[in-house]
Enzyme design. Structure first.
Site, PDB file in Angstrom:
ATOM      1  N   HIS A   1      -3.399   4.358  -2.351  1.00  0.00           N
ATOM      2  CA  HIS A   1      -4.407   3.485  -1.725  1.00  0.00           C
ATOM      3  C   HIS A   1      -5.083   4.198  -0.562  1.00  0.00           C
ATOM      4  O   HIS A   1      -6.286   4.057  -0.358  1.00  0.00           O
ATOM      5  CB  HIS A   1      -3.739   2.213  -1.170  1.00  0.00           C
ATOM      6  CG  HIS A   1      -3.243   1.257  -2.215  1.00  0.00           C
ATOM      7  ND1 HIS A   1      -1.913   1.023  -2.419  1.00  0.00           N
ATOM      8  CD2 HIS A   1      -3.918   0.480  -3.101  1.00  0.00           C
ATOM      9  CE1 HIS A   1      -1.780   0.119  -3.385  1.00  0.00           C
ATOM     10  NE2 HIS A   1      -2.974  -0.217  -3.819  1.00  0.00           N
TER      11      HIS A   1
ATOM     12  N   VAL B   1      -3.255   9.555  -8.027  1.00  0.00           N
ATOM     13  CA  VAL B   1      -2.459  10.239  -6.992  1.00  0.00           C
ATOM     14  C   VAL B   1      -1.004  10.202  -7.442  1.00  0.00           C
ATOM     15  O   VAL B   1      -0.480   9.145  -7.802  1.00  0.00           O
ATOM     16  CB  VAL B   1      -2.624   9.541  -5.616  1.00  0.00           C
ATOM     17  CG1 VAL B   1      -1.832  10.262  -4.540  1.00  0.00           C
ATOM     18  CG2 VAL B   1      -4.106   9.463  -5.232  1.00  0.00           C
TER      19      VAL B   1
ATOM     20  N   SER C   1       2.497   0.531  -6.536  1.00  0.00           N
ATOM     21  CA  SER C   1       3.243  -0.409  -5.688  1.00  0.00           C
ATOM     22  C   SER C   1       4.553  -0.801  -6.361  1.00  0.00           C
ATOM     23  O   SER C   1       5.519  -1.153  -5.702  1.00  0.00           O
ATOM     24  CB  SER C   1       2.412  -1.669  -5.457  1.00  0.00           C
ATOM     25  OG  SER C   1       1.177  -1.320  -4.917  1.00  0.00           O
TER      26      SER C   1
ATOM     27  N   LEU D   1       0.823  -1.215   0.000  1.00  0.00           N
ATOM     28  CA  LEU D   1       0.000   0.000   0.000  1.00  0.00           C
ATOM     29  C   LEU D   1       0.853   1.260   0.000  1.00  0.00           C
ATOM     30  O   LEU D   1       1.926   1.309   0.600  1.00  0.00           O
ATOM     31  CB  LEU D   1      -0.917  -0.010   1.229  1.00  0.00           C
ATOM     32  CG  LEU D   1      -1.816  -1.241   1.336  1.00  0.00           C
ATOM     33  CD1 LEU D   1      -2.634  -1.186   2.625  1.00  0.00           C
ATOM     34  CD2 LEU D   1      -2.735  -1.383   0.137  1.00  0.00           C
ATOM     35  N   HIS D   2       0.344   2.283  -0.692  1.00  0.00           N
ATOM     36  CA  HIS D   2       1.018   3.586  -0.753  1.00  0.00           C
ATOM     37  C   HIS D   2      -0.043   4.657  -0.578  1.00  0.00           C
ATOM     38  O   HIS D   2      -1.236   4.339  -0.420  1.00  0.00           O
ATOM     39  CB  HIS D   2       1.775   3.724  -2.076  1.00  0.00           C
ATOM     40  CG  HIS D   2       0.945   3.369  -3.271  1.00  0.00           C
ATOM     41  ND1 HIS D   2      -0.056   4.181  -3.752  1.00  0.00           N
ATOM     42  CD2 HIS D   2       0.950   2.260  -4.054  1.00  0.00           C
ATOM     43  CE1 HIS D   2      -0.619   3.600  -4.797  1.00  0.00           C
ATOM     44  NE2 HIS D   2      -0.038   2.433  -4.996  1.00  0.00           N
TER      45      HIS D   2
ATOM     46  N   LYS E   1      -5.801   5.252 -12.213  1.00  0.00           N
ATOM     47  CA  LYS E   1      -4.549   4.927 -12.909  1.00  0.00           C
ATOM     48  C   LYS E   1      -4.786   3.685 -13.776  1.00  0.00           C
ATOM     49  O   LYS E   1      -4.290   3.599 -14.880  1.00  0.00           O
ATOM     50  CB  LYS E   1      -3.407   4.667 -11.921  1.00  0.00           C
ATOM     51  CG  LYS E   1      -2.101   4.381 -12.649  1.00  0.00           C
ATOM     52  CD  LYS E   1      -0.922   4.455 -11.740  1.00  0.00           C
ATOM     53  CE  LYS E   1      -0.770   3.208 -10.905  1.00  0.00           C
ATOM     54  NZ  LYS E   1      -0.374   2.017 -11.708  1.00  0.00           N
ATOM     55  N   ASP E   2      -5.575   2.758 -13.216  1.00  0.00           N
ATOM     56  CA  ASP E   2      -5.937   1.564 -13.985  1.00  0.00           C
ATOM     57  C   ASP E   2      -7.269   1.835 -14.685  1.00  0.00           C
ATOM     58  O   ASP E   2      -8.289   1.222 -14.378  1.00  0.00           O
ATOM     59  CB  ASP E   2      -6.032   0.366 -13.045  1.00  0.00           C
ATOM     60  CG  ASP E   2      -4.693   0.053 -12.417  1.00  0.00           C
ATOM     61  OD1 ASP E   2      -3.780  -0.329 -13.154  1.00  0.00           O
ATOM     62  OD2 ASP E   2      -4.549   0.244 -11.195  1.00  0.00           O
TER      63      ASP E   2
HETATM   64  O1  PAF Z   1      -5.842  -2.875  -9.037  1.00  0.00           O
HETATM   65  C1  PAF Z   1      -5.490  -3.836  -8.325  1.00  0.00           C
HETATM   66  O2  PAF Z   1      -4.745  -3.700  -7.356  1.00  0.00           O
HETATM   67  C2  PAF Z   1      -6.015  -5.237  -8.660  1.00  0.00           C
HETATM   68  O3  PAF Z   1      -6.133  -5.415 -10.031  1.00  0.00           O
HETATM   69  C3  PAF Z   1      -7.341  -5.573  -7.949  1.00  0.00           C
HETATM   70  C4  PAF Z   1      -8.466  -4.679  -8.397  1.00  0.00           C
HETATM   71  C5  PAF Z   1      -7.155  -5.459  -6.438  1.00  0.00           C
HETATM   72  C6  PAF Z   1      -7.745  -7.012  -8.273  1.00  0.00           C
HETATM   73  O4  PAF Z   1      -6.789  -7.922  -7.838  1.00  0.00           O
END
Ligand code: PAF
Length: 287
Positions: free
Chosen positions: A37, A178, A188, A33-34, A151-152
């Protein structure tokens, strides 16, 4: 913070949550985590009565074994961060809890091109794994809100499509990217960038900024070609730099009023794969 490692014990707890009519905002993570998150946790806090986070490094979404093996897993530090950031419940399952033998997780979903472009093209099988785990986690956690980072972007778009196709009663809430002071998007994987290559990393963001600034003068193709060149000259090995429509994720050939262009990039810096994106249109405030 309550920690549940088993589906059955979380679901016992869920019975009381539902009896008390409490709402849940859920932040799925793979740990490491950063501050990005933690922003998601803060958004979750503002949405619902209870914040549930999960840490599960999902093996089915890694298309390269080495990425799974090298994925950072600082569990004690993660738990400490969640405790200090007002997370009520941590779901920390083993792989067998998420994928018990004999469970049927097949789904009849059609994502069209959403899963074949950009990350889908370069990471075969990745989104099938993401969809599988997010669906399974939603089924276990039963949240009212699902909080994810932009970001995703492609991941979010696909999960939104899954929610619609399965008519799930959960609202997806996206959180803006962020960034570090340098502009580098928090990830990460950043901890794995070598000291030597660290100063290069923000050039990914700077190239997106350049693309945004160049929109009035250059075509999408000119921007894409030059951005790829710039990244290579800076020392990246880019996989793609695409200007895509935010909804369809299809590449944009010409600027049109109706499109929502987003510049999306994936590039290797040493042995670390980084992704980032930047909206090239004005967001409407009605969302
Ligand atoms: O974005 C992520 O960290 C992962 O793809 C997720 C959504 C936790 C699924 O494993």
């Amino acid at each position: 913070m309550e920690v549940y490692t088993m589906v059955s014990s979380y679901q016992n707890r869920l019975t009381t949550i539902k009896d008390q009519d409490k709402s849940i905002a859920f932040v799925p993570t793979m740990g490491a985590l950063h501050s990005g998150h933690l922003e998601l946790m803060k958004t979750a806090r503002g949405k619902a009565d209870l914040v549930v986070a999960s840490i599960f490094v999902n093996p089915t979404q890694f298309n390269e074994e080495s990425d799974l093996v090298n994925y950072p897993k600082p569990l004690d530090h993660d738990i400490h961060l969640l405790e200090n950031n007002q997370v009520d419940i941590l779901f920390l399952p083993t792989t067998t809890e998420v994928y018990p033998p004999g469970i049927d997780l097949s789904m009849q979903l059609n994502f069209g091109n959403l899963t074949t472009v950009m990350e889908g093209e370069h990471r075969p099988g990745h989104f099938e794994g993401v969809v599988m785990v997010v669906h399974r986690l939603l089924d276990i956690i039963q949240p009212d809100y699902l909080i994810m980072g932009q970001k995703d972007l492609q991941q979010m778009t696909i999960i939104q499509s899954m929610i619609q196709q399965l008519d799930l009663s959960v609202a997806l809430v996206g959180h803006s990217i962020v960034r570090e002071a340098s502009g580098l998007a928090r990830s990460s994987r950043n901890t794995r960038i070598s000291d030597e290559l660290r100063p290069t990393a923000p050039i990914l963001y700077k190239t997106l900024q350049w693309a945004s600034e160049s929109k009035p003068r250059l075509s999408p193709e000119e921007i894409t070609t030059t951005a790829m060149q710039r990244l290579k000259e800076a020392g990246f090995v880019p996989e793609y730099f695409t200007i895509a429509d935010a909804d369809s994720l299809m590449p944009i050939q010409h600027w049109r009023e109706t499109d929502k262009p987003v510049a999306c990039v994936a590039a290797w810096l040493g042995d670390v794969r980084l992704i980032d994106n930047m909206r090239l249109y004005e967001a409407r405030v009605d969302a």
